[in-house]
Design an enzyme around this catalytic site. Structure first.
Site, PDB file in Angstrom:
ATOM      1  N   LYS A 198     -49.171 -82.178  30.459  1.00 33.33           N
ATOM      2  CA  LYS A 198     -49.405 -80.748  30.708  1.00 33.33           C
ATOM      3  C   LYS A 198     -49.293 -79.930  29.419  1.00 33.33           C
ATOM      4  N   LEU A 199     -48.827 -80.574  28.365  1.00 31.46           N
ATOM      5  CA  LEU A 199     -48.617 -79.914  27.068  1.00 31.46           C
ATOM      6  C   LEU A 199     -47.734 -78.681  27.227  1.00 31.46           C
ATOM      7  N   THR A 200     -46.549 -78.887  27.774  1.00 31.37           N
ATOM      8  CA  THR A 200     -45.560 -77.820  27.872  1.00 31.37           C
ATOM      9  C   THR A 200     -44.960 -77.577  26.486  1.00 31.37           C
TER      10      THR A 200
ATOM     11  N   ILE B 264     -28.936 -84.091  18.990  1.00 33.41           N
ATOM     12  CA  ILE B 264     -28.994 -84.610  17.615  1.00 33.41           C
ATOM     13  C   ILE B 264     -29.954 -83.803  16.745  1.00 33.41           C
TER      14      ILE B 264
ATOM     15  N   LYS C  46     -32.494 -80.466  21.821  1.00 33.11           N
ATOM     16  CA  LYS C  46     -31.599 -81.573  22.160  1.00 33.11           C
ATOM     17  C   LYS C  46     -30.519 -81.739  21.092  1.00 33.11           C
TER      18      LYS C  46
ATOM     19  N   PHE D 249     -41.430 -86.685  23.597  1.00 35.90           N
ATOM     20  CA  PHE D 249     -40.614 -87.449  22.628  1.00 35.90           C
ATOM     21  C   PHE D 249     -40.681 -88.953  22.907  1.00 35.90           C
TER      22      PHE D 249
ATOM     23  N   LYS E  79     -34.389 -85.980  39.048  1.00 37.55           N
ATOM     24  CA  LYS E  79     -34.739 -87.354  38.652  1.00 37.55           C
ATOM     25  C   LYS E  79     -34.264 -88.347  39.724  1.00 37.55           C
TER      26      LYS E  79
ATOM     27  N   THR F 180     -33.461 -91.959  34.231  1.00 33.46           N
ATOM     28  CA  THR F 180     -32.316 -91.681  33.369  1.00 33.46           C
ATOM     29  C   THR F 180     -31.022 -92.213  33.975  1.00 33.46           C
ATOM     30  N   ASP F 181     -30.058 -92.513  33.103  1.00 28.33           N
ATOM     31  CA  ASP F 181     -28.732 -92.928  33.598  1.00 28.33           C
ATOM     32  C   ASP F 181     -27.991 -91.763  34.264  1.00 28.33           C
ATOM     33  N   GLU F 182     -28.471 -90.531  34.054  1.00 28.89           N
ATOM     34  CA  GLU F 182     -27.765 -89.374  34.625  1.00 28.89           C
ATOM     35  C   GLU F 182     -27.804 -89.350  36.149  1.00 28.89           C
TER      36      GLU F 182
ATOM     37  N   TYR G  44     -31.497 -81.058  36.814  1.00 24.71           N
ATOM     38  CA  TYR G  44     -32.356 -82.084  36.177  1.00 24.71           C
ATOM     39  C   TYR G  44     -32.064 -83.458  36.756  1.00 24.71           C
TER      40      TYR G  44
HETATM   41  P1  NAD Z   1     -39.813 -84.504  26.724  1.00 25.49           P
HETATM   42  O1  NAD Z   1     -39.370 -83.224  27.335  1.00 25.49           O
HETATM   43  O2  NAD Z   1     -39.739 -84.694  25.248  1.00 25.49           O
HETATM   44  O3  NAD Z   1     -41.326 -84.815  27.141  1.00 25.49           O
HETATM   45  C1  NAD Z   1     -41.793 -84.598  28.439  1.00 25.49           C
HETATM   46  C2  NAD Z   1     -43.312 -84.568  28.385  1.00 25.49           C
HETATM   47  O4  NAD Z   1     -43.782 -84.385  29.747  1.00 25.49           O
HETATM   48  C3  NAD Z   1     -43.876 -83.413  27.558  1.00 25.49           C
HETATM   49  O5  NAD Z   1     -44.910 -83.876  26.715  1.00 25.49           O
HETATM   50  C4  NAD Z   1     -44.400 -82.436  28.600  1.00 25.49           C
HETATM   51  O6  NAD Z   1     -45.507 -81.665  28.146  1.00 25.49           O
HETATM   52  C5  NAD Z   1     -44.790 -83.374  29.722  1.00 25.49           C
HETATM   53  N1  NAD Z   1     -44.809 -82.695  31.021  1.00 25.49           N
HETATM   54  C6  NAD Z   1     -43.883 -81.834  31.525  1.00 25.49           C
HETATM   55  N2  NAD Z   1     -44.275 -81.392  32.735  1.00 25.49           N
HETATM   56  C7  NAD Z   1     -45.458 -82.019  33.021  1.00 25.49           C
HETATM   57  C8  NAD Z   1     -46.345 -81.988  34.118  1.00 25.49           C
HETATM   58  N3  NAD Z   1     -46.108 -81.220  35.195  1.00 25.49           N
HETATM   59  N4  NAD Z   1     -47.465 -82.755  34.072  1.00 25.49           N
HETATM   60  C9  NAD Z   1     -47.737 -83.528  32.988  1.00 25.49           C
HETATM   61  N5  NAD Z   1     -46.929 -83.578  31.903  1.00 25.49           N
HETATM   62  C10 NAD Z   1     -45.806 -82.839  31.923  1.00 25.49           C
HETATM   63  O7  NAD Z   1     -38.980 -85.638  27.497  1.00 25.49           O
HETATM   64  P2  NAD Z   1     -38.485 -87.054  26.965  1.00 25.49           P
HETATM   65  O8  NAD Z   1     -37.126 -86.904  26.408  1.00 25.49           O
HETATM   66  O9  NAD Z   1     -39.562 -87.683  26.184  1.00 25.49           O
HETATM   67  O10 NAD Z   1     -38.323 -87.800  28.371  1.00 25.49           O
HETATM   68  C11 NAD Z   1     -39.422 -88.525  28.927  1.00 25.49           C
HETATM   69  C12 NAD Z   1     -38.976 -89.196  30.219  1.00 25.49           C
HETATM   70  O11 NAD Z   1     -37.891 -90.076  29.956  1.00 25.49           O
HETATM   71  C13 NAD Z   1     -38.468 -88.227  31.279  1.00 25.49           C
HETATM   72  O12 NAD Z   1     -38.915 -88.681  32.536  1.00 25.49           O
HETATM   73  C14 NAD Z   1     -36.959 -88.300  31.173  1.00 25.49           C
HETATM   74  O13 NAD Z   1     -36.349 -88.019  32.403  1.00 25.49           O
HETATM   75  C15 NAD Z   1     -36.784 -89.753  30.780  1.00 25.49           C
HETATM   76  N6  NAD Z   1     -35.571 -90.064  30.013  1.00 25.49           N
HETATM   77  C16 NAD Z   1     -35.254 -89.341  28.891  1.00 25.49           C
HETATM   78  C17 NAD Z   1     -34.131 -89.710  28.133  1.00 25.49           C
HETATM   79  C18 NAD Z   1     -33.759 -88.965  26.867  1.00 25.49           C
HETATM   80  O14 NAD Z   1     -32.700 -89.251  26.291  1.00 25.49           O
HETATM   81  N7  NAD Z   1     -34.561 -88.045  26.353  1.00 25.49           N
HETATM   82  C19 NAD Z   1     -33.333 -90.777  28.549  1.00 25.49           C
HETATM   83  C20 NAD Z   1     -33.682 -91.471  29.723  1.00 25.49           C
HETATM   84  C21 NAD Z   1     -34.821 -91.119  30.432  1.00 25.49           C
HETATM   85  O1  DAU Z   2     -28.649 -89.796  29.442  1.00 27.95           O
HETATM   86  C1  DAU Z   2     -30.023 -89.584  29.408  1.00 27.95           C
HETATM   87  C2  DAU Z   2     -30.332 -88.109  29.274  1.00 27.95           C
HETATM   88  O2  DAU Z   2     -29.971 -87.742  27.949  1.00 27.95           O
HETATM   89  C3  DAU Z   2     -31.790 -87.773  29.542  1.00 27.95           C
HETATM   90  O3  DAU Z   2     -32.076 -88.048  30.890  1.00 27.95           O
HETATM   91  C4  DAU Z   2     -32.093 -86.310  29.232  1.00 27.95           C
HETATM   92  O4  DAU Z   2     -33.471 -86.058  29.384  1.00 27.95           O
HETATM   93  C5  DAU Z   2     -31.675 -86.028  27.804  1.00 27.95           C
HETATM   94  O5  DAU Z   2     -31.890 -84.664  27.497  1.00 27.95           O
HETATM   95  C6  DAU Z   2     -30.211 -86.393  27.600  1.00 27.95           C
HETATM   96  O6  DAU Z   2     -29.343 -85.528  28.372  1.00 27.95           O
HETATM   97  P1  DAU Z   2     -27.982 -84.915  27.749  1.00 27.95           P
HETATM   98  O7  DAU Z   2     -27.665 -83.702  28.513  1.00 27.95           O
HETATM   99  O8  DAU Z   2     -26.956 -85.983  27.592  1.00 27.95           O
HETATM  100  O9  DAU Z   2     -28.540 -84.591  26.257  1.00 27.95           O
HETATM  101  P2  DAU Z   2     -28.383 -83.317  25.298  1.00 27.95           P
HETATM  102  O10 DAU Z   2     -29.077 -83.682  24.024  1.00 27.95           O
HETATM  103  O11 DAU Z   2     -28.748 -82.050  25.940  1.00 27.95           O
HETATM  104  O12 DAU Z   2     -26.795 -83.301  25.029  1.00 27.95           O
HETATM  105  C7  DAU Z   2     -26.089 -84.457  24.584  1.00 27.95           C
HETATM  106  C8  DAU Z   2     -24.604 -84.103  24.561  1.00 27.95           C
HETATM  107  O13 DAU Z   2     -24.360 -83.139  23.529  1.00 27.95           O
HETATM  108  C9  DAU Z   2     -24.087 -83.458  25.842  1.00 27.95           C
HETATM  109  O14 DAU Z   2     -22.747 -83.876  26.050  1.00 27.95           O
HETATM  110  C10 DAU Z   2     -24.133 -81.951  25.540  1.00 27.95           C
HETATM  111  C11 DAU Z   2     -23.826 -81.912  24.058  1.00 27.95           C
HETATM  112  N1  DAU Z   2     -24.412 -80.817  23.269  1.00 27.95           N
HETATM  113  C12 DAU Z   2     -25.743 -80.566  23.392  1.00 27.95           C
HETATM  114  C13 DAU Z   2     -26.348 -79.594  22.617  1.00 27.95           C
HETATM  115  C14 DAU Z   2     -27.817 -79.290  22.750  1.00 27.95           C
HETATM  116  C15 DAU Z   2     -23.621 -80.129  22.349  1.00 27.95           C
HETATM  117  O15 DAU Z   2     -22.408 -80.386  22.225  1.00 27.95           O
HETATM  118  N2  DAU Z   2     -24.210 -79.174  21.576  1.00 27.95           N
HETATM  119  C16 DAU Z   2     -25.535 -78.870  21.662  1.00 27.95           C
HETATM  120  O16 DAU Z   2     -26.009 -77.985  20.909  1.00 27.95           O
END
Ligand code: NAD
Ligand code: DAU
Length: 335
Positions: free
Chosen positions: A37-39, A192, A190, A15, A155, A124-126, A151
Site C-alpha cells: 500500500k506504500l504507507t 534501534i 523503531k 523493512f 496479529k 510476531t512473538d508478541e 498491534y
Molecule cells: P514495516 O512497517 O516496516 O512494513 C510494513 C509494510 O506493509 C510497509 O511497506 C507498508 O506500506 C505495508 N502495508 C501496510 N498496510 C498495508 C496494506 N493495507 N496493504 C498492503 N501493504 C500494506 O513492518 P516490518 O517490520 O517490515 O514487519 C513486516 C511483518 O513482519 C509484519 O507482519 C510484522 O507484524 C512482522 N514482524 C515484524 C517484526 C519486527 O521486528 N519488525 C518481528 C516479527 C514479525
Molecule cells: O517482537 C517482535 C516485534 O518487535 C514486532 O512484532 C514489531 O513489529 C516490532 O516493532 C517490535 O516491537 P517492539 O515494540 O518490541 O519494538 P520497538 O522497536 O518499538 O521497541 C523495542 C523496545 O525498545 C521496547 O521495549 C520499547 C523500547 N523503546 C522503543 C523506542 C522506539 C525505547 O526504550 N525507546 C524508544 O525510543
C-alpha cells in the site's frame, strides 16, 4: 514444494519484506511481485537496485479483494508481511491495525482459498504476551496466546484466522512468529534506528521507563533465510518460531550503540514509558533449527549492531526526511 518460480510478497516494500525480496532474488530463480500500500513505513528505495525483470511492485491494499484475488491466482504462492507494525502507533490509533492486520489477512485467506494457493503468514512473538524478567522460560510453539497491545492483538487475530482456514477449508498455510528484527531500512520510529539517528543528529538516545525490558534481537537477513526455509520445506499447517538467541535489555542495546558510536555509555535519557509495556520476549527456535536445518548467520549481535550503525551513517538521505515528523510525534507524548 518444487522449486519456487513465482511468489507474491505482501508488504514487500517494508523493512522485513524488502529484505525477504532481496533474499529470494539472490537465492532462487523466482519472479517476485510485491503488493504494498506504500504507507509511511514503506521504502520502495529498498527495492530499487533489484533487477526489474525479477521484481514488480504493485501499489494496492491487501484488504481490497479486487486487487488481491487476481494477484494470488496469478502467483499461486504468497508470503504475507503486509501489516501496521508499530506498537506505539497502535496505542494512538488502533483502527488501521484492525483493518490491515485482521481484515487484510481475512481478504488474503479468502483469495488463497479460492485459488488453492500456498500461503506463508509472517507473524510476531508478541502474540504470546510477555515473560517476567526473572522467568527462565522462553516462548515455544505451544505457549498460549496472551497479546498486550492493539498491534499484537491484531496479529494474534490474524494467526487465528490462518489456523481456522487451514483446519476448516484445508488451506495450505504455514505461520512463523519471529522476535525483534534489526538491520538496514528499518523506519526511524523503531528502537534501534531511532537511537542511532538521535546520536547521528547530536542528541541522546531515549529509553522508555527504566530500560530493563528485554527484547530478543535477530538480523533481518536471518529472518529472511528462515522465511524461505519455511516456505520451501515447512510442513503445511505448522507454526515455526524464529529467533537467534539475541536477548538484551534495552539499556544494554543503547550502551552498545553508544560504545560503537564513540560516545559515553551513560549518555542517554530515560523518558515516559509505553502504556502496557511488555517486559521480556525470548524465543526457543529449536523446532525450526532441527526440522529445517536453519541457522542464523549473525551470531555476533555486537557486529550486527556495528554494521547497522555504519548503514544508517551512510544512508542519511534515506532516513532524514522521516526523522523530524517522527520525533515531533514522540515529543508530543513526552517520549
Ligand atoms: P514495516 O512497517 O516496516 O512494513 C510494513 C509494510 O506493509 C510497509 O511497506 C507498508 O506500506 C505495508 N502495508 C501496510 N498496510 C498495508 C496494506 N493495507 N496493504 C498492503 N501493504 C500494506 O513492518 P516490518 O517490520 O517490515 O514487519 C513486516 C511483518 O513482519 C509484519 O507482519 C510484522 O507484524 C512482522 N514482524 C515484524 C517484526 C519486527 O521486528 N519488525 C518481528 C516479527 C514479525
Ligand atoms: O517482537 C517482535 C516485534 O518487535 C514486532 O512484532 C514489531 O513489529 C516490532 O516493532 C517490535 O516491537 P517492539 O515494540 O518490541 O519494538 P520497538 O522497536 O518499538 O521497541 C523495542 C523496545 O525498545 C521496547 O521495549 C520499547 C523500547 N523503546 C522503543 C523506542 C522506539 C525505547 O526504550 N525507546 C524508544 O525510543
Amino acid at each position: 514444494m518444487p522449486g519456487l518460480q513465482s511468489v507474491l510478497v505482501t508488504g514487500g516494500a517494508g523493512f522485513i519484506g524488502s529484505a525477504f525480496v532481496r533474499h529470494v532474488v539472490e537465492h532462487t530463480p523466482a519472479h517476485v511481485t510485491v503488493l504494498d500500500k506504500l504507507t509511511y513505513a514503506a521504502s520502495p528505495a529498498a527495492l530499487a537496485d533489484l533487477p526489474s525483470e525479477r521484481v514488480d511492485l504493485v501499489e494496492g491494499d491487501v484488504a481490497d479483494p479486487e486487487v488481491v484475488e487476481p494477484l494470488v491466482a496469478e502467483h499461486g504462492t504468497v508470503v504475507h508481511l503486509a501489516a501496521e507494525s508499530h506498537n506505539d502507533n497502535s496505542l494512538d490509533d488502533p483502527e488501521p491495525f484492525i483493518r490491515t492486520n485482521v481484515v487484510g489477512t481475512y481478504v488474503l485467506l479468502e483469495a488463497v482459498r479460492k485459488a488453492d494457493a500456498r500461503l506463508h503468514h509472517v507473524s510476531t512473538d508478541e502474540v504470546y504476551g510477555d515473560l517476567a524478567l526473572d522467568d527462565p522460560k522462553r516462548f515455544t510453539e505451544d505457549t498460549p496466546y496472551r497479546p498486550s497491545s492493539p498491534y499484537s492483538a491484531a496479529k494474534a487475530g490474524s494467526d487465528h484466522l490462518v489456523r481456522a482456514w487451514v483446519r476448516s477449508f484445508g488451506v495450505r498455510a504455514t505461520i512463523s512468529n519471529c522476535s525483534n528484527n534489526y538491520g538496514p531500512w528499518q523506519h526511524v520510529e523503531k528502537f534501534i534506528p531511532r537511537q542511532i539517528t538521535e546520536v547521528l543528529e547530536g542528541r541522546r538516545p531515549r529509553v522508555y521507563g527504566n530500560g530493563r525490558q528485554v527484547r530478543d534481537w535477530i538480523h533481518t537477513d536471518d529472518h529472511s533465510s528462515a522465511l524461505l526455509a519455511i516456505l520451501e520445506r515447512g510442513r503445511i499447517g505448522e507454526t515455526y518460531l524464529v529467533g537467534a538467541d539475541g536477548e538484551r535489555t534495552n539499556l544494554e542495546i543503547v550502551r552498545s550503540l553508544l560504545r560503537i558510536m564513540g560516545r559515553p555509555e551513560h549518555d542517554y535519557e530515560l523518558v515516559a514509558d509505553r502504556a502496557g509495556h511488555d517486559q521480556r520476549y525470548a524465543i526457543e527456535s529449536g523446532k525450526l533449527r532441527l526440522e529445517l536445518g536453519w541457522q542464523p548467520r549473525y551470531a555476533d549481535l555486537e557486529q550486527g549492531l556495528a554494521d547497522t550503525v555504519a548503514w544508517y551513517t551512510e544512508h542519511r538521505e534515506w532516513w532524514a526526511p522521516q526523522k523530524a515528523a517522527t520525533e515531533a510525534a514522540y515529543a508530543a507524548k513526552g517520549m
